[in-house]
Enzyme design. Structure first.
Site, PDB file in Angstrom:
ATOM      1  N   CYS A   1      48.434  51.226  39.238  1.00 41.09           N
ATOM      2  CA  CYS A   1      47.272  51.441  38.889  1.00 41.09           C
ATOM      3  C   CYS A   1      47.094  53.335  39.544  1.00 41.09           C
ATOM      4  O   CYS A   1      47.495  54.020  38.785  1.00 41.09           O
ATOM      5  CB  CYS A   1      46.009  51.405  38.428  1.00 41.09           C
TER       6      CYS A   1
ATOM      7  N   HIS B   1      40.586  56.479  39.955  1.00 43.20           N
ATOM      8  CA  HIS B   1      41.428  56.006  41.596  1.00 43.20           C
ATOM      9  C   HIS B   1      41.307  57.901  41.963  1.00 43.20           C
ATOM     10  O   HIS B   1      41.690  58.490  40.506  1.00 43.20           O
ATOM     11  CB  HIS B   1      42.594  54.845  41.199  1.00 43.20           C
TER      12      HIS B   1
HETATM   13  P1  NAP Z   1      40.894  39.213  36.399  1.00 44.36           P
HETATM   14  O1  NAP Z   1      39.129  40.498  36.457  1.00 44.36           O
HETATM   15  O2  NAP Z   1      40.956  38.798  37.961  1.00 44.36           O
HETATM   16  O3  NAP Z   1      41.240  38.678  35.275  1.00 44.36           O
HETATM   17  C1  NAP Z   1      42.300  37.930  35.178  1.00 44.36           C
HETATM   18  C2  NAP Z   1      42.742  37.230  33.962  1.00 44.36           C
HETATM   19  O4  NAP Z   1      44.020  36.166  34.394  1.00 44.36           O
HETATM   20  C3  NAP Z   1      41.476  36.727  33.346  1.00 44.36           C
HETATM   21  O5  NAP Z   1      41.766  35.715  32.318  1.00 44.36           O
HETATM   22  C4  NAP Z   1      42.095  34.828  34.529  1.00 44.36           C
HETATM   23  O6  NAP Z   1      40.938  33.904  33.056  1.00 44.36           O
HETATM   24  C5  NAP Z   1      43.178  34.705  33.746  1.00 44.36           C
HETATM   25  N1  NAP Z   1      43.595  33.825  35.299  1.00 44.36           N
HETATM   26  C6  NAP Z   1      43.202  33.404  37.012  1.00 44.36           C
HETATM   27  N2  NAP Z   1      43.507  32.644  37.129  1.00 44.36           N
HETATM   28  C7  NAP Z   1      45.249  32.133  35.128  1.00 44.36           C
HETATM   29  C8  NAP Z   1      45.459  30.600  35.302  1.00 44.36           C
HETATM   30  N3  NAP Z   1      45.775  30.183  37.176  1.00 44.36           N
HETATM   31  N4  NAP Z   1      45.650  30.452  34.557  1.00 44.36           N
HETATM   32  C9  NAP Z   1      46.119  31.385  33.695  1.00 44.36           C
HETATM   33  N5  NAP Z   1      44.923  32.425  33.769  1.00 44.36           N
HETATM   34  C10 NAP Z   1      44.964  33.011  34.814  1.00 44.36           C
HETATM   35  O7  NAP Z   1      41.973  40.557  36.804  1.00 44.36           O
HETATM   36  P2  NAP Z   1      42.330  41.925  36.071  1.00 44.36           P
HETATM   37  O8  NAP Z   1      41.695  42.974  37.284  1.00 44.36           O
HETATM   38  O9  NAP Z   1      42.095  42.023  34.852  1.00 44.36           O
HETATM   39  O10 NAP Z   1      44.065  41.875  36.445  1.00 44.36           O
HETATM   40  C11 NAP Z   1      44.790  41.514  36.120  1.00 44.36           C
HETATM   41  C12 NAP Z   1      46.270  41.728  36.267  1.00 44.36           C
HETATM   42  O11 NAP Z   1      46.303  42.811  36.016  1.00 44.36           O
HETATM   43  C13 NAP Z   1      46.624  41.650  38.048  1.00 44.36           C
HETATM   44  O12 NAP Z   1      47.856  41.338  37.912  1.00 44.36           O
HETATM   45  C14 NAP Z   1      46.314  43.057  38.308  1.00 44.36           C
HETATM   46  O13 NAP Z   1      46.989  43.797  39.323  1.00 44.36           O
HETATM   47  C15 NAP Z   1      47.270  43.751  36.714  1.00 44.36           C
HETATM   48  N6  NAP Z   1      46.289  45.265  37.134  1.00 44.36           N
HETATM   49  C16 NAP Z   1      45.148  45.157  37.171  1.00 44.36           C
HETATM   50  C17 NAP Z   1      44.248  46.832  37.378  1.00 44.36           C
HETATM   51  C18 NAP Z   1      43.016  47.212  37.268  1.00 44.36           C
HETATM   52  O14 NAP Z   1      42.651  48.157  37.863  1.00 44.36           O
HETATM   53  N7  NAP Z   1      41.548  46.004  37.484  1.00 44.36           N
HETATM   54  C19 NAP Z   1      44.910  48.053  37.094  1.00 44.36           C
HETATM   55  C20 NAP Z   1      46.805  47.414  37.315  1.00 44.36           C
HETATM   56  C21 NAP Z   1      47.331  46.092  37.811  1.00 44.36           C
HETATM   57  P3  NAP Z   1      39.491  33.481  33.621  1.00 44.36           P
HETATM   58  O15 NAP Z   1      38.590  34.334  33.375  1.00 44.36           O
HETATM   59  O16 NAP Z   1      39.887  31.510  32.412  1.00 44.36           O
HETATM   60  O17 NAP Z   1      39.968  32.987  35.175  1.00 44.36           O
END
Ligand code: NAP
Length: 349
Positions: free
Chosen positions: A143, A236
Site C-alpha cells: 500500500c 498513508h
Molecule cells: P484482514 O482484515 O485481517 O482480513 C483477512 C481476511 O482473510 C479475512 O477475510 C479473513 O477471514 C481471511 N482469512 C484469515 N485467515 C484465513 C485462513 N487461514 N484461510 C482463509 N481465509 C483467511 O486483512 P486485510 O487488511 O484485509 O489484508 C488482506 C491482505 O491484503 C493481506 O495480505 C495484506 O497484507 C494485504 N493488504 C492490505 C492492505 C491494507 O491497507 N489493509 C493494503 C494492501 C495490501 P475471516 O473473517 O473468516 O477471519
C-alpha cells in the site's frame, strides 16, 4: 444479455475484502459471485459471517452468498485475493494452476519473475510477463509502495532519479482488522512495521524497472525506507527526498506530477481517477483526513514540493491505503487486464 466477468473474493470478510465488495457494487463489468474466508466464516452466509465496518450497508445482493473455503473450484471466472500473506502464496498458486486469473493484494508472489507487480498508470507494459496459459497471477504492490512508485514515475521519466529516501507514516487500517491494539497506538507512534521497509525498497525498483525477456530488470537507484505506524485510521503518508538526474525548479516537479497520466486515463477505465496525482499548494497539505478521499480514493495527493539541502528535492505524498493502496488497485488491474485482452467478458442472462 449483459457481458460481465464473475469475480470471487478470497478474504472477502476482511478490511480489503470489504472494500472490494463495496467498490464492486454496481461495477459495469465485474460482478461478485463467490466469497471465501477462513474456517471461522465458512458455512455461514456473507451477511452472517461479515461484520460490516465501512460506512453504509453491506451490498444486499451479497448477504445470502455462502462463504466458501479459498480453494478451487469457486463459482467465478477470476479471483481477487486479499488473504493474509502467510496463507495466500499456495492458495493463489492453486487457483492459477486450476486456470483462474488471480489478482492479488498479498505480498506472496509480488517478486516472482512471471508475476507483474502492476500499477496500471506506471508499468502497464509489465503485463508482457504474464505466462501464455489460462491461469496466471497479477499483483498490486504494498500500500505504501503504490504511492511512492506513482510519485516517482513522472520524475524518473522527466528528470531521471538517482537516489530516494522515504519516511512513511502509515495508518492503522493498513494492518487489517483489528490491526494494532488500541493501547499500543493511541497517543503513540510505533517505528516498526514488519517487513514493510524491505517491501518498499525492493517493490519500487521492480515497478520502475524494465521488462527484459522473461523478467524485470529493476531500476538501479538506491532507495532507503523507514516506516512508522501512526494513530490515523485511513491514509498513508510518505515524506520523500529525491536526488534527480538533472537540475529542476520545484515548479517543474509540480508540472511533472499534475500532468502525469497513464494507460487507465487514456482508456477511460471505470475505476481510474481523472488525475492520478493531485498537488496541493497550501503549506499544511496533504493531510490524511482531508485528502485521502481525493479522486474517490484513487488519486494520490502531493504537497510541500521544495528543494532539499541533502538530496535535490523533497515532497510529501498521501494516499488512501485500502482504496488506491489495495482494493481499488486490484480492481484497476482487473480493468486493465480486460482492456488489454488478458481477460474476456462472458455473456450472462
Ligand atoms: P484482514 O482484515 O485481517 O482480513 C483477512 C481476511 O482473510 C479475512 O477475510 C479473513 O477471514 C481471511 N482469512 C484469515 N485467515 C484465513 C485462513 N487461514 N484461510 C482463509 N481465509 C483467511 O486483512 P486485510 O487488511 O484485509 O489484508 C488482506 C491482505 O491484503 C493481506 O495480505 C495484506 O497484507 C494485504 N493488504 C492490505 C492492505 C491494507 O491497507 N489493509 C493494503 C494492501 C495490501 P475471516 O473473517 O473468516 O477471519
Amino acid at each position: 444479455m449483459t457481458a460481465q466477468l464473475r469475480v470471487g473474493i478470497l478474504g472477502a470478510t476482511g478490511t480489503v475484502g470489504q472494500r472490494l465488495v463495496a467498490m464492486l457494487e454496481g461495477h459495469p463489468q465485474l460482478v461478485v459471485t463467490a466469497v471465501a474466508a477462513s474456517d471461522r466464516s465458512q458455512g455461514k452466509t456473507y451477511g452472517e459471517a461479515c461484520v460490516w465496518r465501512l460506512p453504509g450497508d453491506m451490498p444486499s445482493a451479497l448477504r445470502a452468498l455462502p462463504v466458501r473455503s479459498p480453494e478451487p473450484p469457486l463459482d467465478c471466472d477470476i479471483v481477487l485475493s486479499s488473504l493474509p500473506a502467510d496463507i495466500a502464496g499456495p492458495v493463489e498458486t492453486q487457483f492459477a494452476a486450476a486456470g483462474y486469473a488471480v489478482i492479488s493484494n498479498s505480498s506472496s508472489h509480488r517478486m516472482d519473475d512471471d508475476v507483474p507487480l502492476l500499477i496500471p498508470e506506471v508499468n502497464a507494459e509489465h503485463l508482457a510477463l504474464i505466462p501464455r496459459r489460462r491461469g496466471f497471477i497479477v499483483t498490486n504492490p504494498n500500500c505504501s509502495t503504490i504511492m511512492i512508485a506513482l510519485a516517482l514515475a513522472p520524475l524518473q521519466s522527466r528528470f531521471g532519479v538517482e537516489a530516494v529516501v522515504v519516511t512513511t507514516m502509515q495508518a492503522i487500517s493498513g494492518a487489517g482488522y483489528p490491526g494494532v491494539a488500541s493501547l499500543d497506538i493511541t497517543e503513540n507512534v510505533v517505528p516498526y512495521i514488519a517487513s514493510e521497509e524491505e517491501k518498499i525498497e525492493r517493490e519500487t525498483l521492480k515497478i520502475l524497472g524494465r521488462v527484459e525477456g522473461p523478467r524485470v530488470r529493476p531500476a538501479e537507484f538506491p532507495l532507503s525506507a523507514q516506516c512508522h505506524r501512526v494513530p490515523v485510521v485511513d491514509g498513508h503518508m510518505a515524506a520523500i527526498r529525491v536526488q534527480l538526474g538533472r537540475k529542476a525548479e520545484p515548479a517543474e516537479l509540480r508540472d511533472a506530477f499534475t500532468s502525469f497520466r497513464g494507460v487507465p486515463q487514456e482508456l477511460g477505465l471505470h475505476t481510474a481517477p481523472l488525475c492520478p496525482i493531485l498537488v496541493r499548494d497550501e503549506p499544511d497539505r496533504p493531510q490524511p483526513r482531508l485528502d485521502r478521499d481525493a479522486g474517490g480514493g484513487m488519486s494520490i495527493t502531493i504537497g510541500r514540493i521544495a528543494r532539499d539541502r541533502v538530496l535535490s528535492h523533497r515532497f510529501v505524498a498521501l494516499s488512501h491505503n485500502t482504496i488506491r493502496g489495495a482494493a481499488g488497485a486490484a480492481i484497476l488491474n482487473a480493468e486493465l487486464l480486460l482492456a488489454e485482452g488478458h481477460l474476456r467478458l462472458r455473456n450472462v442472462h
